[in-house]
Write a protein that holds these residues in place. Sequence first.
Motif, PDB file in Angstrom:
ATOM      1  N   ASP A 130       0.572  -1.242  -0.503  1.00  0.00           N
ATOM      2  CA  ASP A 130      -0.253  -0.066  -0.056  1.00  0.00           C
ATOM      3  C   ASP A 130       0.925   0.884  -0.202  1.00  0.00           C
ATOM      4  O   ASP A 130       1.220   1.290   1.197  1.00  0.00           O
ATOM      5  N   LEU A 131       0.817   1.965  -0.857  1.00  0.00           N
ATOM      6  CA  LEU A 131       2.148   3.050  -1.485  1.00  0.00           C
ATOM      7  C   LEU A 131       0.885   4.716  -0.132  1.00  0.00           C
ATOM      8  O   LEU A 131       1.552   5.531  -0.464  1.00  0.00           O
ATOM      9  N   SER A 132      -0.017   4.569   0.202  1.00  0.00           N
ATOM     10  CA  SER A 132      -0.561   5.709   0.483  1.00  0.00           C
ATOM     11  C   SER A 132      -0.254   6.513   1.365  1.00  0.00           C
ATOM     12  O   SER A 132      -0.189   7.627   1.961  1.00  0.00           O
ATOM     13  N   ASN A 133       0.856   5.840   2.987  1.00  0.00           N
ATOM     14  CA  ASN A 133       2.065   6.830   3.384  1.00  0.00           C
ATOM     15  C   ASN A 133       2.958   6.351   3.138  1.00  0.00           C
ATOM     16  O   ASN A 133       4.158   6.223   3.906  1.00  0.00           O
ATOM     17  N   PHE A 134       4.136   6.195   2.253  1.00  0.00           N
ATOM     18  CA  PHE A 134       5.003   5.858   1.983  1.00  0.00           C
ATOM     19  C   PHE A 134       5.851   7.003   2.367  1.00  0.00           C
ATOM     20  O   PHE A 134       7.024   6.531   2.170  1.00  0.00           O
ATOM     21  N   ALA A 135       5.102   8.890   1.910  1.00  0.00           N
ATOM     22  CA  ALA A 135       6.588   9.353   2.203  1.00  0.00           C
ATOM     23  C   ALA A 135       6.828   9.468   4.426  1.00  0.00           C
ATOM     24  O   ALA A 135       7.970   9.771   4.234  1.00  0.00           O
TER      25      ALA A 135
ATOM     26  N   LEU B 293       2.813  10.933  -1.076  1.00  0.00           N
ATOM     27  CA  LEU B 293       2.337  10.612  -0.504  1.00  0.00           C
ATOM     28  C   LEU B 293       2.332  10.277   0.847  1.00  0.00           C
ATOM     29  O   LEU B 293       2.748   9.015   1.677  1.00  0.00           O
ATOM     30  N   THR B 294       1.004  10.590   1.126  1.00  0.00           N
ATOM     31  CA  THR B 294       1.166  11.035   3.283  1.00  0.00           C
ATOM     32  C   THR B 294       0.003  10.775   3.085  1.00  0.00           C
ATOM     33  O   THR B 294      -1.075  10.843   3.504  1.00  0.00           O
ATOM     34  N   GLN B 295      -0.442  10.534   4.711  1.00  0.00           N
ATOM     35  CA  GLN B 295      -1.235  10.150   5.605  1.00  0.00           C
ATOM     36  C   GLN B 295      -1.172  11.336   7.118  1.00  0.00           C
ATOM     37  O   GLN B 295      -2.295  11.477   7.986  1.00  0.00           O
ATOM     38  N   ARG B 296      -0.363  11.436   7.039  1.00  0.00           N
ATOM     39  CA  ARG B 296      -0.517  12.858   8.188  1.00  0.00           C
ATOM     40  C   ARG B 296      -1.157  13.829   7.468  1.00  0.00           C
ATOM     41  O   ARG B 296      -1.205  14.583   6.959  1.00  0.00           O
ATOM     42  N   GLY B 297      -1.714  13.916   8.909  1.00  0.00           N
ATOM     43  CA  GLY B 297      -2.752  15.466   9.038  1.00  0.00           C
ATOM     44  C   GLY B 297      -1.542  16.446   9.179  1.00  0.00           C
ATOM     45  O   GLY B 297      -1.593  16.580  10.578  1.00  0.00           O
ATOM     46  N   PHE B 298      -2.543  18.109   8.676  1.00  0.00           N
ATOM     47  CA  PHE B 298      -2.015  19.033   9.221  1.00  0.00           C
ATOM     48  C   PHE B 298      -2.738  20.231   9.485  1.00  0.00           C
ATOM     49  O   PHE B 298      -4.034  20.321   9.441  1.00  0.00           O
ATOM     50  N   SER B 299      -2.455  20.601  10.635  1.00  0.00           N
ATOM     51  CA  SER B 299      -3.377  22.412  10.893  1.00  0.00           C
ATOM     52  C   SER B 299      -3.604  23.037   9.875  1.00  0.00           C
ATOM     53  O   SER B 299      -3.123  22.899   8.691  1.00  0.00           O
ATOM     54  N   ARG B 300      -5.074  23.720  10.273  1.00  0.00           N
ATOM     55  CA  ARG B 300      -5.543  24.821   9.139  1.00  0.00           C
ATOM     56  C   ARG B 300      -3.946  25.600   8.932  1.00  0.00           C
ATOM     57  O   ARG B 300      -4.015  25.637   7.275  1.00  0.00           O
ATOM     58  N   PRO B 301      -2.972  26.372  10.098  1.00  0.00           N
ATOM     59  CA  PRO B 301      -2.302  26.910   8.907  1.00  0.00           C
ATOM     60  C   PRO B 301      -0.758  26.657   7.729  1.00  0.00           C
ATOM     61  O   PRO B 301      -0.668  26.653   7.303  1.00  0.00           O
TER      62      PRO B 301
ATOM     63  N   THR C 274       8.885   9.663  -9.072  1.00  0.00           N
ATOM     64  CA  THR C 274       8.927   8.935  -7.913  1.00  0.00           C
ATOM     65  C   THR C 274       8.565  10.250  -7.137  1.00  0.00           C
ATOM     66  O   THR C 274       8.557   9.955  -6.242  1.00  0.00           O
ATOM     67  N   SER C 275       8.613  11.435  -7.992  1.00  0.00           N
ATOM     68  CA  SER C 275       8.032  12.755  -6.647  1.00  0.00           C
ATOM     69  C   SER C 275       6.294  12.631  -6.368  1.00  0.00           C
ATOM     70  O   SER C 275       6.533  12.912  -5.398  1.00  0.00           O
TER      71      SER C 275
ATOM     72  N   GLY D 169      23.959   3.853  -5.965  1.00  0.00           N
ATOM     73  CA  GLY D 169      24.349   5.447  -4.934  1.00  0.00           C
ATOM     74  C   GLY D 169      23.687   5.297  -3.560  1.00  0.00           C
ATOM     75  O   GLY D 169      23.450   4.756  -3.334  1.00  0.00           O
ATOM     76  N   PRO D 170      23.834   6.810  -3.038  1.00  0.00           N
ATOM     77  CA  PRO D 170      23.448   6.487  -1.921  1.00  0.00           C
ATOM     78  C   PRO D 170      22.462   6.020  -1.044  1.00  0.00           C
ATOM     79  O   PRO D 170      21.711   5.731  -1.739  1.00  0.00           O
ATOM     80  N   HIS D 171      22.973   5.889  -0.174  1.00  0.00           N
ATOM     81  CA  HIS D 171      21.744   5.297   0.834  1.00  0.00           C
ATOM     82  C   HIS D 171      20.619   5.475   1.060  1.00  0.00           C
ATOM     83  O   HIS D 171      20.712   5.951   2.609  1.00  0.00           O
ATOM     84  N   SER D 172      19.850   5.965   0.352  1.00  0.00           N
ATOM     85  CA  SER D 172      18.706   7.033   1.126  1.00  0.00           C
ATOM     86  C   SER D 172      17.608   6.266   0.545  1.00  0.00           C
ATOM     87  O   SER D 172      17.186   6.030  -0.846  1.00  0.00           O
ATOM     88  N   LYS D 173      16.239   6.791   0.819  1.00  0.00           N
ATOM     89  CA  LYS D 173      14.911   6.272   0.047  1.00  0.00           C
ATOM     90  C   LYS D 173      14.271   6.727  -0.949  1.00  0.00           C
ATOM     91  O   LYS D 173      14.250   6.526  -2.158  1.00  0.00           O
TER      92      LYS D 173
END
Length: 314
Positions: A208-213, A271-279, A265-266, A227-231
């Motif tokens: 599931d890629l919904s929260n891949f970020a 893709l994130t499931q994080r919720g952010f406040s109004r600001p 890739t971008s 290459g470098p060992h990064s995501k």
Amino acid sequence: MEDKQMEKAVSRKLTLFCVICGVAVLVLMGATVIRDGEREWKHYQTQYREMLLKMIKKENNPTFYQRVEEMKPEIRQIVVDEWKTVDRCTTCHLGIEDPLFANAKQPFTTHPNPELLKQHPVEKFGCTMCHGGQGLATTYYGSSHQPIDNWPITLVAKGLMQSRCGYCHKDFEAIKADRLIKGRELYKEMHCAGCHLIDGQGGNVGPDLSNFADKDPSNFAYENIEGPHSKQTWVMEHFKDPKRVSPGTPMRAYAMNDDQVECLTSYVLSLTQRGFSRPYSTKVKADFVPHRVDALVPEAGLSVDAEDEAGSNQ
């Protein structure tokens, strides 16, 4: 008599030991003072002060000129509670919002997109929210300007910068995020939804890629990464050659150029499931409808696997 001589010998040894320890402490303290004075961010702040004094005139604003003259090296930081991050980037990037430094070299130059900063003021958003990197660090290397293997958040590559826009902005067209739009279209075109799920759309053959970020970089295997060992690197190399990066995977390799790989890739890294406040969460138009990523695309419109293309030419 012997006891007194032994006592004196012990006393001399203790005295010598104390003297050695004292000298060692003084040497360490001296080295600490010298090292502290040689910190690279202090050199940058000294250079910035000297450059700024040459750009302004004392008679135009004596108070400001005096304040610049009296500047002392200091750690500058921005706390972004929403992201649970502390940014110290402006400790070195002192001219980031100053038009006087538009033609200066790094780390003093003004942000290349001043209009963007009007909507994303540094004092509110910081820098790492968009650029990634290690906000607490105060060195070039420690901040992850160069990729650091296995570090949780490396500096986002220039070609992947829009991936961070997708954290808050879901209407890609509204912000003209062309690379995210192209990446999403590639995702649909190549029927990635046949195996992967995003927000309830697609199949469940693959992850599931919904929260891949949001996934920690330590969850990825880097044994076959060149290459470098990064995501970031893992995702790009995985798209180019999935069977090399993840032996045994059923995922096929599509014929994509470097630009297409960066766009796809971008999109995935946005893709994130994080919720952010109004600001920080952006408003969308009343008629905005999220794009479906599991829409069918005619076979004629699909990219062709490199091996299939070679076979069809024989």
